[in-house]
Write an enzyme that holds these catalytic residues in place. Structure first.
Site, mmCIF file in Angstrom:
data_model
loop_
_atom_site.group_PDB
_atom_site.id
_atom_site.type_symbol
_atom_site.label_atom_id
_atom_site.label_comp_id
_atom_site.label_asym_id
_atom_site.label_seq_id
_atom_site.Cartn_x
_atom_site.Cartn_y
_atom_site.Cartn_z
ATOM 1 C CB SER A 112 -0.926 0.006 1.214
ATOM 2 O OG SER A 112 -1.795 -1.087 1.152
ATOM 3 C CB THR A 113 2.823 2.973 2.148
ATOM 4 O OG1 THR A 113 3.545 2.018 2.933
ATOM 5 C CG2 THR A 113 1.429 3.156 2.726
#
Length: 160
Positions: A25-26
């Site tokens: 996600s990041t």
């Protein structure tokens, strides 16, 4: 590789590609572990991206789905790496299946659409998701009716 059909003739089996999909996600997260697991599982091509799962436009997922051929198997380490929600998972699984390919998760062996049991589980999930969606629609409708009865106005305010 050849397979014998019911008629006794041999037909070539289309070659199966094991395609992997990895997502974090990041930018702070790392794809190394997912890629290693997918490679160990036999994936010959791995599509990976660093993008939040809440985004609809995931370019590598789209590339992988476009790359699918009948007989291919999409492999993920966990289902939450592939989909944002149950509905999203079912939509992606349906797209994969409509292309004649399969889906399997390394962490959730029950989610293997290449087996009859896995297809049955996904069918049950699809029914549950449809039921859940109809409940949400009904609750929303009831809430709007109740709000209107209390005098709540919907829509933009009149400008004149």
């Amino acid at each position: 590789m050849r397979d014998q059909t019911d008629t006794g003739t041999t037909e070539p089996i289309p070659s199966r590609l094991l395609l992997g999909y990895a997502r974090v996600s990041t930018d702070d997260q790392d794809l190394t572990n997912q890629r290693a697991e997918l490679h160990e599982a036999g994936c010959t091509k791995i599509f990976s991206e660093k993008i939040t799962g809440t985004r609809r436009d995931r370019p590598e997922l789209a590339r992988m789905l476009d790359h699918l051929r009948p007989g291919d198997i999409v492999t993920v380490t966990r289902l939450d790496r592939l989909a944002r929600s149950t509905r999203d998972l079912l939509d992606i699984a349906e797209h994969i299946q409509s292309g004649g390919a399969g889906l399997r998760s390394l962490a959730e062996p029950w989610a293997d659409t290449t087996t009859p049991a896995g297809r049955m589980v996904m069918t049950v999930f699809a029914g549950i998701a449809e039921f859940e969606r109809s409940l949400i629609v009904e609750r929303t409708r009831s809430g709007r009716v109740a709000a209107k009865a209390r005098g709540v106005k919907f829509g933009p305010r009149p400008t004149l």
